[in-house]
Design an enzyme around this catalytic site. Structure first.
Site, PDB file in Angstrom:
ATOM      1  N   ASP A   1      44.113  20.384  60.981  1.00 54.21           N
ATOM      2  CA  ASP A   1      45.385  21.131  60.958  1.00 54.21           C
ATOM      3  C   ASP A   1      45.223  22.473  60.243  1.00 54.21           C
ATOM      4  O   ASP A   1      45.772  22.713  59.188  1.00 54.21           O
ATOM      5  CB  ASP A   1      46.506  20.290  60.352  1.00 54.21           C
ATOM      6  CG  ASP A   1      46.104  19.637  59.035  1.00 54.21           C
ATOM      7  OD1 ASP A   1      44.899  19.654  58.723  1.00 54.21           O
ATOM      8  OD2 ASP A   1      46.983  19.131  58.328  1.00 54.21           O
TER       9      ASP A   1
ATOM     10  N   GLU B   1      51.867  47.367  23.190  1.00 54.68           N
ATOM     11  CA  GLU B   1      50.513  46.970  22.810  1.00 54.68           C
ATOM     12  C   GLU B   1      49.550  48.156  22.834  1.00 54.68           C
ATOM     13  O   GLU B   1      48.705  48.299  21.951  1.00 54.68           O
ATOM     14  CB  GLU B   1      50.026  45.878  23.780  1.00 54.68           C
ATOM     15  CG  GLU B   1      48.721  45.242  23.360  1.00 54.68           C
ATOM     16  CD  GLU B   1      48.318  44.112  24.301  1.00 54.68           C
ATOM     17  OE1 GLU B   1      47.385  43.381  23.942  1.00 54.68           O
ATOM     18  OE2 GLU B   1      48.925  43.968  25.370  1.00 54.68           O
ATOM     19  N   ASP B   2      49.668  48.997  23.862  1.00 48.27           N
ATOM     20  CA  ASP B   2      48.632  50.014  24.111  1.00 48.27           C
ATOM     21  C   ASP B   2      49.038  51.445  23.772  1.00 48.27           C
ATOM     22  O   ASP B   2      48.235  52.359  23.913  1.00 48.27           O
ATOM     23  CB  ASP B   2      48.213  49.974  25.597  1.00 48.27           C
ATOM     24  CG  ASP B   2      47.576  48.642  25.965  1.00 48.27           C
ATOM     25  OD1 ASP B   2      47.102  47.961  25.047  1.00 48.27           O
ATOM     26  OD2 ASP B   2      47.564  48.294  27.155  1.00 48.27           O
TER      27      ASP B   2
ATOM     28  N   HIS C   1      55.734  47.145  30.199  1.00 44.61           N
ATOM     29  CA  HIS C   1      55.184  45.914  29.619  1.00 44.61           C
ATOM     30  C   HIS C   1      53.934  46.116  28.766  1.00 44.61           C
ATOM     31  O   HIS C   1      53.621  45.285  27.921  1.00 44.61           O
ATOM     32  CB  HIS C   1      54.950  44.844  30.707  1.00 44.61           C
ATOM     33  CG  HIS C   1      53.704  45.025  31.516  1.00 44.61           C
ATOM     34  ND1 HIS C   1      53.692  45.699  32.714  1.00 44.61           N
ATOM     35  CD2 HIS C   1      52.435  44.606  31.320  1.00 44.61           C
ATOM     36  CE1 HIS C   1      52.463  45.678  33.217  1.00 44.61           C
ATOM     37  NE2 HIS C   1      51.677  45.026  32.387  1.00 44.61           N
TER      38      HIS C   1
ATOM     39  N   HIS D   1      49.546  51.149  37.228  1.00 44.56           N
ATOM     40  CA  HIS D   1      49.526  49.677  37.148  1.00 44.56           C
ATOM     41  C   HIS D   1      50.921  49.106  36.863  1.00 44.56           C
ATOM     42  O   HIS D   1      51.403  48.262  37.637  1.00 44.56           O
ATOM     43  CB  HIS D   1      48.503  49.223  36.103  1.00 44.56           C
ATOM     44  CG  HIS D   1      48.641  47.778  35.707  1.00 44.56           C
ATOM     45  ND1 HIS D   1      48.440  46.746  36.595  1.00 44.56           N
ATOM     46  CD2 HIS D   1      48.997  47.198  34.519  1.00 44.56           C
ATOM     47  CE1 HIS D   1      48.650  45.586  35.968  1.00 44.56           C
ATOM     48  NE2 HIS D   1      48.988  45.839  34.717  1.00 44.56           N
TER      49      HIS D   1
ATOM     50  N   ASP E   1      51.874  40.888  36.898  1.00 40.75           N
ATOM     51  CA  ASP E   1      50.810  41.657  36.237  1.00 40.75           C
ATOM     52  C   ASP E   1      49.443  41.098  36.646  1.00 40.75           C
ATOM     53  O   ASP E   1      48.523  41.825  37.012  1.00 40.75           O
ATOM     54  CB  ASP E   1      51.015  41.553  34.716  1.00 40.75           C
ATOM     55  CG  ASP E   1      49.894  42.199  33.916  1.00 40.75           C
ATOM     56  OD1 ASP E   1      49.556  43.356  34.209  1.00 40.75           O
ATOM     57  OD2 ASP E   1      49.354  41.543  33.009  1.00 40.75           O
TER      58      ASP E   1
END
Length: 721
Positions: free
Chosen positions: A274, A91-92, A87, A63, A154
Site C-alpha cells: 500500500d 538570546e542573540d 524568537h 530565518h 523553527d
C-alpha cells in the site's frame, strides 16, 4: 527616530520580498492593524539582528521571517507570528525584554522568553542535555502551546536549510528531529509538519536509503499512474451516483513511512504494497459513513483492516475512517474518509482553528486533548525529580500506537499498545491504581499484568488494603502509572525509614542513659544545620538507610549537650528492635540465607540499601560482625505478615513426572513456586532446587513434610542448611 515612527515612515520598497509575501498571507485572515504590528516586529528584529548572517551567508533575519511564514500558513494568531519574528532576539542580540513588552505586550514577551529558555541551558553531558532540554520543552508546552509551535516551525526551517551544516552536526540535528520533534508534532496532531520533519530528517540521516526508496516510489507510481487514474475516476463516479458531495485526492506514502514499515515488519519494498492511497473529503459525518458504504460496494474491503477513528478519535484529536480495499489491479488500496474540518485537524492538529485559552470545546478537539496531555505532564514533572526518568516516561507517551478501551460506564480511554490492566487502573484514577487487586476484561476475571486489546471493556477491582509493590514497575508501560508507583514506593520507604531510624537512634541513646526528648532543641538544630539536614525526619531516614551510623549520631548529639546531664558512657544496648516484615521500604532479606519468621536474625546496615536481614547462622555473618557498628539487634515481632522466599534442596528419583509430583505437593501446602532448577542429575537420581514462598518456619515445615511423603523423594533440606 523611535521604532514606532520608523514603522510608519518605512517605504514599501525598503521591505524585502519575503516580508511582503508574509504580510500578504497574513492579510488574508488578520485585521490590518495586526498586520502593521507584524511589520513593526520585522523592523525591530531586523535592526536587532543587523550584521548577523546565517551559515549560508544570508542575513540572519531571513530565518525568523521564514519561521513566521510557516506559522502563517497554519493561520496562527498575530502574537505567535510576532514572537516567531523576534524568537532569537533575547538570546542573540541586545534587544531588551522590556522593549518587547512595551511594543507588543507581556504575552509576546513570554512567548519569546519561552522559546529562548529552551536553548539557554548548558550541560555536563550530551545525555543530560538531551534529557533536560526535552524536559524544558515539554514544560514550555504546558505553559503555552504556542511556544512549542514556534519551536517546531523553527526546527522545520532549520531542517529545510540543513545543507549548510557540517556532517556530524547535520546528523545530530537530524536524529534529534526524528526522535523528539517529529513525535511531538504527531502527538499534537500536526501531521503535515510531522511528515516534512520526518522526510527531511530521514534524508539528512540516511541519504542513500532515502534516495533508493524515493526512486522506487517514483518508479512504482509511474508504473501505476494509469491504474490510479482509473481508480480515482471510479471513486468519483460512484460518489456522484450516490449524490455524495466529495473531493477525491490521491496520495503517496512518504519514503520515511515506507522505510519504517520495511524495518519494523521486516519486509522488502515490493512487500509493502500500500504505497499509495486515496483520501475522500466530504461535508458531514453522516456522509462519511454513506461514502464508506458506497466505496465498499465498489471494491471489496480487506477483512480486519477497517478502523473507525471518527467514533473513537486518536489521542491527538485525529478523526477519519480508514479502510483497505482489494483494488482491480491486485494491489490493496488504502482509503481515508473524513470531513473538511477533520481534514484540517489532521493536517494542522492544535494549530487548526487556533483559539487561545479556550478551555471548553468538544472532547475530541485536538487542542482540548493536547491540553489534557500537557496538564498530565505538568503533574508528572512535579513528581519526577530526575530528568532522565522524566524523558523516558514521556517518550512512552509520545509514540501513539494506542489501544482504545471502554470503562463500565462506556467512557473511552486510550493507552499505548501493550498496556496492561494495571495501566488502565492508573489511567482511570491514581487512587484506583493504588488499590487495584484484579480486573474484569469483557466480564472475565484476569490478573493486573494482563495486556489489553482495543475494544475491550475493562473494570478494575479494588480493595482498601491493597497497596503497590516494586514488582508493579515491571508490569506497567505508561508514564503516568510508572511515576505514581515510584512516588508511592519512595514515600513508603521514607515513612518506614523515619520510623526505623527513630527506633535505632532511641536504642543507642538509651544505652547512654538518654532519650531523643532529653536532647535540647538548640543542640539538635545545630547538628542538623551542620550536616545540611532540613529536618529531623531526614536524619532518621538517613540512619535507617545506612547512610549514618546510629552510635556516631548518638555520640555527637550527646557531645553537644553542654550541661553534662547525660552520660556518654555506653552500656550494652537494650531490647532488640522488633520487625513485622511490612517494613519492606527499608528492610530487605538476604538472598544468601533467606531468613524466615521464626529464625534467629541479625540486621546489617548497608549504605543506601537500609537494613539487610540475615539468619544468625548465615555463613556470611562472621564477616559482617567485623563491622560491629553496622550490626543491628533485631528480632521478629509476634505478629508477622507477608510471604518470604526460601530455597529447598530436594533429592529425587530420576524418572518421568517427578517434577510434577513434587510441585503438586508444594502447591497442596499452599506455597507458591517462584523458580526450579536441576543442580545435579544422573541416571537414577537428581537434585532439584526449588525457590518457594512461605509465611514462616511452621509453614516451611508443613511443605517439607508433604514433599517427603511423596514416593519419589529421598530427602528434602532447607538450603543453605
Amino acid at each position: 527616530m523611535g521604532m514606532m515612527d520608523m514603522a510608519a515612515t518605512t517605504h514599501e520598497t525598503d521591505i524585502p520580498g519575503d516580508v511582503l509575501d508574509l504580510e500578504q498571507l497574513l492579510s488574508g485572515y488578520l485585521p490590518e492593524a495586526q498586520v502593521r504590528q507584524v511589520r513593526q516586529a520585522y523592523l525591530i528584529g531586523a535592526e536587532a539582528h543587523a550584521g548577523q548572517t546565517r551559515k549560508s551567508g544570508e542575513p540572519y533575519i531571513t530565518h525568523p521571517v521564514a519561521v513566521a511564514r510557516i506559522l502563517a500558513e497554519q493561520a496562527m494568531d498575530a502574537e505567535t507570528i510576532i514572537a516567531a519574528i523576534l524568537h532569537d532576539t533575547l538570546e542573540d542580540t541586545g534587544l531588551a525584554r522590556e522593549r518587547i513588552v512595551e511594543c507588543f505586550g507581556e504575552t509576546v514577551a513570554e512567548l519569546v522568553d519561552g522559546v529562548t529558555k529552551l536553548d539557554a541551558v548548558r550541560f555536563s553531558s550530551r545525555q543530560e542535555a538531551a534529557a533536560e532540554s526535552f524536559r524544558k520543552m515539554l514544560l514550555a508546552m504546558a505553559r503555552d502551546l504556542r511556544v512549542i509551535l514556534i519551536k517546531l516551525s523553527d526546527r522545520l526551517h532549520n531542517m529545510r536549510t540543513l545543507g549548510a551544516k557540517a556532517g556530524p552536526s547535520r546528523r545530530r540535528i537530524a536524529r534529534e528531529t526524528l526522535e523528539i520533534y517529529a513525535p511531538i508534532a504527531q502527538r499534537l496532531g500536526m501531521n503535515k509538519l510531522k511528515a516534512e520533519l520526518q522526510d527531511l530528517g530521514f534524508r539528512a540521516l540516511y541519504p542513500d536509503r532515502h534516495r533508493v526508496i524515493s526512486a522506487r516510489i517514483k518508479s512504482a507510481i509511474g508504473n501505476r499512474r494509469e491504474s490510479m487514474a482509473r481508480i480515482d475516476h471510479a471513486l468519483e463516479a460512484r460518489l456522484e451516483a450516490e449524490q455524495i458531495p466529495a473531493r477525491v485526492v490521491s496520495r503517496v506514502k512518504s519514503p520515511f513511512s515506507i522505510y519504517t514499515k520495511m524495518r519494523n515488519d521486516h519486509k522488502s519494498f515490493s512487500q509493502v504494497m500500500d504505497v499509495y492511497g486515496f483520501r475522500v473529503v466530504t461535508d458531514s459525518v453522516m456522509r462519511c459513513y454513506h461514502a464508506l458504504g458506497a466505496i465498499h460496494a465498489l471494491f471489496k474491503p480487506v477483512e480486519g483492516r477497517f478502523k473507525d477513528f471518527i467514533a473513537i478519535p486518536k489521542a491527538n484529536g485525529y478523526q477519519s475512517l480508514h479502510t483497505v480495499l482489494f483494488g482491480p489491479f491486485g494491489a490493496p488500496i488504502e482509503i481515508q474518509i473524513r470531513t473538511e474540518e477533520m481534514d484540517s485537524v489532521a493536517e494542522r492538529g492544535v494549530a487548526a482553528h487556533w483559539v487561545y485559552k479556550t478551555e471548553g470545546g468538544p472532547a475530541n478537539s485536538a487542542q482540548h486533548r493536547a491540553r489534557e496531555w500537557l496538564a498530565n505532564l505538568a503533574d508528572r514533572q512535579a513528581a519526577t525529580p530526575s530528568s532522565m526518568e522524566f524523558i523516558e516516561s514521556v517518550k512512552i507517551d509520545l509514540f501513539p500506537d494506542e489501544v482504545y478501551l471502554f470503562t463500565p460506564r462506556g467512557d473511552i480511554l486510550s493507552l499505548p499498545r501493550s498496556a496492561t490492566a494495571l495501566d488502565f487502573a492508573y489511567a482511570v484514577h491514581t487512587d484506583v491504581g493504588y488499590h487495584a487487586v484484579a480486573a474484569r476484561v469483557d466480564g472475565k476475571l484476569v490478573p493486573l499484568r494482563t495486556p489489553l486489546a482495543s475494544g475491550q471493556q475493562v473494570e478494575i477491582i479494588t480493595a482498601a488494603s491493597a497497596v503497590p509493590n516494586p514488582a508493579w514497575l515491571d508490569v506497567v508501560v505508561t508514564g503516568k502509572a510508572r511515576t505514581a508507583i515510584r512516588q508511592y514506593l519512595k514515600h513508603l520507604q521514607h515513612e518506614d525509614a523515619v520510623d526505623f531510624g527513630h527506633r535505632m537512634l532511641d536504642r543507642e541513646l538509651d544505652a547512654r542513659n538518654a532519650t531523643l526528648d532529653t536532647i535540647p532543641a538548640p543542640v539538635l538544630e545545630h547538628f542538623l544545620a551542620e550536616h545540611n539536614l532540613k529536618r529531623l525526619e531526614e536524619l532518621l531516614a538517613d540512619i535507617a538507610l545506612g547512610n549514618r551510623m546510629p552510635d556516631h549520631v548518638a555520640e555527637q548529639l550527646l557531645a553537644g549537650v553542654r550541661d553534662g546531664g547525660a552520660s556518654a558512657t555506653r552500656r550494652p544496648a537494650g531490647d532488640n528492635i522488633r520487625i513485622t516484615g511490612t517494613e519492606r521500604g527499608v528492610l530487605s532479606f538476604a538472598n544468601c540465607c533467606h531468613p524466615l519468621p521464626g529464625d534467629d536474625i541479625i540486621g546489617y546496615l548497608s549504605s543506601g540499601k537500609g537494613i539487610v536481614v540475615h539468619r544468625a547462622e548465615c555463613p556470611n555473618v562472621a564477616e559482617l560482625r567485623k563491622s560491629p557498628e553496622r550490626c543491628i539487634g533485631i528480632e521478629w515481632d509476634r505478629q508477622v505478615s507477608g510471604d518470604y522466599k526460601v530455597e529447598l534442596r530436594t533429592e529425587v528419583l530420576n524418572r518421568p513426572g517427578v517434577l510434577a509430583t513434587v510441585a503438586a505437593a508444594i502447591a497442596e501446602a499452599e506455597s507458591n513456586i517462584e523458580n526450579v532448577e536441576y543442580i545435579e542429575r544422573d541416571f537414577t537420581a537428581a537434585t532439584l532446587l526449588f525457590t518457594i514462598e512461605v509465611k514462616n518456619r511452621k509453614h516451611l515445615a508443613d511443605v517439607m513434610r508433604r514433599v517427603r511423603r511423596t514416593a519419589v523423594v529421598n530427602g528434602v533440606y532447607r538450603y543453605p542448611l
